[in-house]
Design an enzyme around this catalytic site. Sequence first.
Site, PDB file in Angstrom:
ATOM      1  N   CYS A 130       0.845  -1.207   0.000  1.00  0.00           N
ATOM      2  CA  CYS A 130       0.000   0.000   0.000  1.00  0.00           C
ATOM      3  C   CYS A 130       0.874   1.248   0.000  1.00  0.00           C
ATOM      4  CB  CYS A 130      -0.917  -0.016   1.222  1.00  0.00           C
ATOM      5  SG  CYS A 130      -1.903   1.476   1.371  1.00  0.00           S
ATOM      6  N   CYS A 133      -0.537   4.143   2.208  1.00  0.00           N
ATOM      7  CA  CYS A 133      -0.365   3.965   3.655  1.00  0.00           C
ATOM      8  C   CYS A 133       1.092   4.144   4.062  1.00  0.00           C
ATOM      9  CB  CYS A 133      -0.796   2.571   4.109  1.00  0.00           C
ATOM     10  SG  CYS A 133      -2.202   1.894   3.263  1.00  0.00           S
ATOM     11  N   ASP A 134       2.011   3.534   3.307  1.00  0.00           N
ATOM     12  CA  ASP A 134       3.398   3.431   3.786  1.00  0.00           C
ATOM     13  C   ASP A 134       4.396   4.312   3.053  1.00  0.00           C
ATOM     14  OD1 ASP A 134       2.547   1.573   5.638  1.00  0.00           O
ATOM     15  OD2 ASP A 134       2.785  -0.093   4.253  1.00  0.00           O
TER      16      ASP A 134
END
Length: 300
Positions: A130, A133-134
């Site tokens: 992701c 997200c990261d």
Amino acid sequence: MLDLIIIGAGPAGMSACLYASRAGLDVLILDGSAPGGKLNVTAQIENYPGLKPTPGPEIAFTMYESAMNFGAKMAYEEALDIKDHGDYKEVITAKQTYQAKYVLIATGTKERQMNLEKENELVGRGISYCAVCDGPFFKEQDVAVIGGGNSALEEAMYLATLCHKVHLVVRRDVFRADKVIQDRLSKVENIEVHFKRKPKEILEQNQKVCGLLIENSDDQTTEELKVNGIFPFIGLDPMTQCAKSLNIVSENGYIDANENMETAVKGIFVAGDVRNKQLRQVVTATNDGAIAGQYIASLK
Ligand code: NDP
């Protein structure tokens, strides 16, 4: 007993929820995670008709609001199994068993893994599925994105806005992604494309990713990419675990349905990316969900 249980609160499930509850059905929607499905991990949606390019999580939030507007309920539980008892169905979660006249499976897909050694143990330590997200953990660092489809190219472009350099590792000498996305990628200066290269080994130091060995598919020579992050986007696998005992999963792993989204088991429906079909997009997921929700409401 409920009228309808929807398994999965992605665009398909939420759209079905909106249509069915608006038509007066008593609906429960189940999902172990936040509503939105893949919208929550998509930086920008730019091909949903009528919407300007909008962050995925923002669309997820407004979709959830409209889905819950007509009295439906949501439970943060994962469906583990579905039992067919003819004129009623049971959905089993870790906490309890729910009963309903109809069940809609809208479980979507999950990211495919590279199946390399240490891949699992390094998730959260350099391996991520992701970018939204990261990605911020890799600011000004070098990362590798694996894959040549729409997801890989879009996520590589997103990461390029944060990272120093993005290595895009593509196993063939062509992309699978749409031309419009390829054209956009070609203008991004800090993305280096490595065609005909396969990820071979994840390199690790102190339990964190420090590189990726890639193999040339012509002559099998290897090359080391010095990266702190590896983002595989090499396709998706359907999530059908909860439907296994119904015997409706086809050979390719997806679930077949007719044009009303009915599966081979009466009263069990399927919608969204987990359905056997050609085009998997937010708009086709909401389309499936609307058809299923409206049709199920017509049966009551
Ligand atoms: P795709 O299946 O479209 O692409 C997967 C990519 O990964 C391909 O380039 C494939 O190579 C490569 N690949 C597969 N297995 C491996 C492996 N073991 N090692 C290295 N490379 C591998 O998956 P996506 O997740 O990109 O997209 C899934 C669906 O979602 C598609 O229908 C896509 O169009 C859609 N989508 C649409 C978007 C949009 O419209 N904006 C955005 C994101 C996704 P090869 O080509 O050789 O098979």
